[in-house]
Design a protein around this motif. Structure first.
Motif, PDB file in Angstrom:
ATOM      1  N   ILE A  49       0.843  -1.196   0.000  1.00 27.67           N
ATOM      2  CA  ILE A  49       0.000   0.000   0.000  1.00 27.67           C
ATOM      3  C   ILE A  49       0.881   1.250   0.000  1.00 27.67           C
ATOM      4  O   ILE A  49       0.662   2.187  -0.780  1.00 27.67           O
ATOM      5  CB  ILE A  49      -0.956  -0.014   1.205  1.00 27.67           C
ATOM      6  CG1 ILE A  49      -1.968  -1.158   1.063  1.00 27.67           C
ATOM      7  CG2 ILE A  49      -1.672   1.331   1.350  1.00 27.67           C
ATOM      8  CD1 ILE A  49      -2.709  -1.501   2.334  1.00 27.67           C
ATOM      9  N   ALA A  50       1.890   1.260   0.857  1.00 31.11           N
ATOM     10  CA  ALA A  50       2.795   2.408   0.933  1.00 31.11           C
ATOM     11  C   ALA A  50       3.550   2.603  -0.376  1.00 31.11           C
ATOM     12  O   ALA A  50       3.663   3.731  -0.879  1.00 31.11           O
ATOM     13  CB  ALA A  50       3.780   2.212   2.091  1.00 31.11           C
ATOM     14  N   GLU A  51       4.052   1.519  -0.928  1.00 36.33           N
ATOM     15  CA  GLU A  51       4.816   1.606  -2.167  1.00 36.33           C
ATOM     16  C   GLU A  51       3.949   2.107  -3.318  1.00 36.33           C
ATOM     17  O   GLU A  51       4.376   2.933  -4.121  1.00 36.33           O
ATOM     18  CB  GLU A  51       5.403   0.229  -2.507  1.00 36.33           C
ATOM     19  CG  GLU A  51       6.353   0.230  -3.667  1.00 36.33           C
ATOM     20  CD  GLU A  51       7.004  -1.117  -3.900  1.00 36.33           C
ATOM     21  OE1 GLU A  51       7.737  -1.228  -4.894  1.00 36.33           O
ATOM     22  OE2 GLU A  51       6.776  -2.051  -3.109  1.00 36.33           O
ATOM     23  N   GLY A  52       2.726   1.628  -3.371  1.00 35.42           N
ATOM     24  CA  GLY A  52       1.843   2.025  -4.459  1.00 35.42           C
ATOM     25  C   GLY A  52       1.322   3.442  -4.350  1.00 35.42           C
ATOM     26  O   GLY A  52       0.971   4.059  -5.359  1.00 35.42           O
ATOM     27  N   PHE A  53       1.264   3.967  -3.156  1.00 35.45           N
ATOM     28  CA  PHE A  53       0.680   5.295  -2.946  1.00 35.45           C
ATOM     29  C   PHE A  53       1.362   6.364  -3.797  1.00 35.45           C
ATOM     30  O   PHE A  53       0.706   7.236  -4.347  1.00 35.45           O
ATOM     31  CB  PHE A  53       0.738   5.683  -1.462  1.00 35.45           C
ATOM     32  CG  PHE A  53       0.110   7.016  -1.190  1.00 35.45           C
ATOM     33  CD1 PHE A  53      -1.260   7.123  -1.096  1.00 35.45           C
ATOM     34  CD2 PHE A  53       0.887   8.150  -1.031  1.00 35.45           C
ATOM     35  CE1 PHE A  53      -1.858   8.356  -0.848  1.00 35.45           C
ATOM     36  CE2 PHE A  53       0.307   9.385  -0.787  1.00 35.45           C
ATOM     37  CZ  PHE A  53      -1.072   9.491  -0.693  1.00 35.45           C
ATOM     38  N   ASP A  54       2.663   6.319  -3.892  1.00 33.38           N
ATOM     39  CA  ASP A  54       3.397   7.326  -4.671  1.00 33.38           C
ATOM     40  C   ASP A  54       3.705   6.855  -6.090  1.00 33.38           C
ATOM     41  O   ASP A  54       4.654   7.318  -6.713  1.00 33.38           O
ATOM     42  CB  ASP A  54       4.697   7.716  -3.954  1.00 33.38           C
ATOM     43  CG  ASP A  54       4.439   8.677  -2.804  1.00 33.38           C
ATOM     44  OD1 ASP A  54       3.496   9.479  -2.899  1.00 33.38           O
ATOM     45  OD2 ASP A  54       5.174   8.614  -1.804  1.00 33.38           O
ATOM     46  N   SER A  55       2.877   5.973  -6.592  1.00 34.17           N
ATOM     47  CA  SER A  55       3.060   5.482  -7.960  1.00 34.17           C
ATOM     48  C   SER A  55       2.854   6.599  -8.965  1.00 34.17           C
ATOM     49  O   SER A  55       2.249   7.632  -8.674  1.00 34.17           O
ATOM     50  CB  SER A  55       2.056   4.365  -8.256  1.00 34.17           C
ATOM     51  OG  SER A  55       2.283   3.267  -7.424  1.00 34.17           O
ATOM     52  N   ARG A  56       3.310   6.331 -10.161  1.00 35.32           N
ATOM     53  CA  ARG A  56       3.195   7.320 -11.232  1.00 35.32           C
ATOM     54  C   ARG A  56       1.778   7.460 -11.763  1.00 35.32           C
ATOM     55  O   ARG A  56       1.445   8.443 -12.397  1.00 35.32           O
ATOM     56  CB  ARG A  56       4.139   6.951 -12.371  1.00 35.32           C
ATOM     57  CG  ARG A  56       5.605   7.107 -11.995  1.00 35.32           C
ATOM     58  CD  ARG A  56       6.470   6.537 -13.059  1.00 35.32           C
ATOM     59  NE  ARG A  56       6.346   5.079 -12.942  1.00 35.32           N
ATOM     60  CZ  ARG A  56       7.064   4.207 -13.590  1.00 35.32           C
ATOM     61  NH1 ARG A  56       7.932   4.591 -14.455  1.00 35.32           N
ATOM     62  NH2 ARG A  56       6.900   2.922 -13.395  1.00 35.32           N
ATOM     63  N   SER A  57       0.947   6.450 -11.507  1.00 34.08           N
ATOM     64  CA  SER A  57      -0.410   6.505 -12.053  1.00 34.08           C
ATOM     65  C   SER A  57      -1.390   5.812 -11.112  1.00 34.08           C
ATOM     66  O   SER A  57      -0.990   5.016 -10.249  1.00 34.08           O
ATOM     67  CB  SER A  57      -0.453   5.823 -13.420  1.00 34.08           C
ATOM     68  OG  SER A  57      -0.247   4.424 -13.272  1.00 34.08           O
ATOM     69  N   LYS A  58      -2.668   6.116 -11.301  1.00 35.61           N
ATOM     70  CA  LYS A  58      -3.710   5.442 -10.534  1.00 35.61           C
ATOM     71  C   LYS A  58      -3.741   3.948 -10.867  1.00 35.61           C
ATOM     72  O   LYS A  58      -3.977   3.118 -10.001  1.00 35.61           O
ATOM     73  CB  LYS A  58      -5.065   6.085 -10.816  1.00 35.61           C
ATOM     74  CG  LYS A  58      -5.222   7.462 -10.201  1.00 35.61           C
ATOM     75  CD  LYS A  58      -6.586   8.035 -10.539  1.00 35.61           C
ATOM     76  CE  LYS A  58      -6.844   9.352  -9.856  1.00 35.61           C
ATOM     77  NZ  LYS A  58      -5.920  10.412 -10.195  1.00 35.61           N
TER      78      LYS A  58
END
Length: 121
Positions: A49-58
């Motif tokens: 969840i933490a890693e995905g939060f600052d992803s480049r896209s939804k």
């Protein structure tokens, strides 16, 4: 409340609580491989969840939420096995399953919300 960082996400907070509870539950287990595997799976939920939060896209965040959900299912599966192997009591298994199901429900809701926002644009 506006979500600015992953620490603001209720789902991350609950996933972190799950990891802490898994660590406490299995810290004394003699089956080191089992204890290690369930702890890794539990930590993977909040970390994904933490890693995905600052992803480049939804879309990418949605993918990480899927990984978190899969890890949560792994914890659930291992809880059933832990109870059958007498690593934990039935009541502890049920407590952990309840937390897993709560985290999963929130992940699913967040994933749906992200998908709806993607369709709007």
């Amino acid at each position: 409340m506006k979500v600015v960082k992953f620490e603001d996400l209720i789902v991350w907070q609950k996933a972190r609580d799950l990891a802490v509870e898994v660590y406490k539950t299995f810290e004394q287990t003699r089956d080191l491989a089992f204890g290690s595997q369930i702890r890794l799976a539990a930590v993977s939920v909040s970390n994904s969840i933490a890693e995905g939060f600052d992803s480049r896209s939804k879309r990418e965040f949605g993918r990480f939420l899927g990984i978190a959900r899969n890890s949560c299912n792994e914890v659930k599966s291992m809880c059933y096995l832990a109870e059958r192997l007498k690593h934990i009591e039935l009541s502890k298994k049920n407590d952990l399953l309840f937390i897993c199901e709560e985290v999963t429900r929130i992940i699913v809701g967040l994933s749906k919300s992200i998908l709806q926002k993607m369709e709007v644009k």
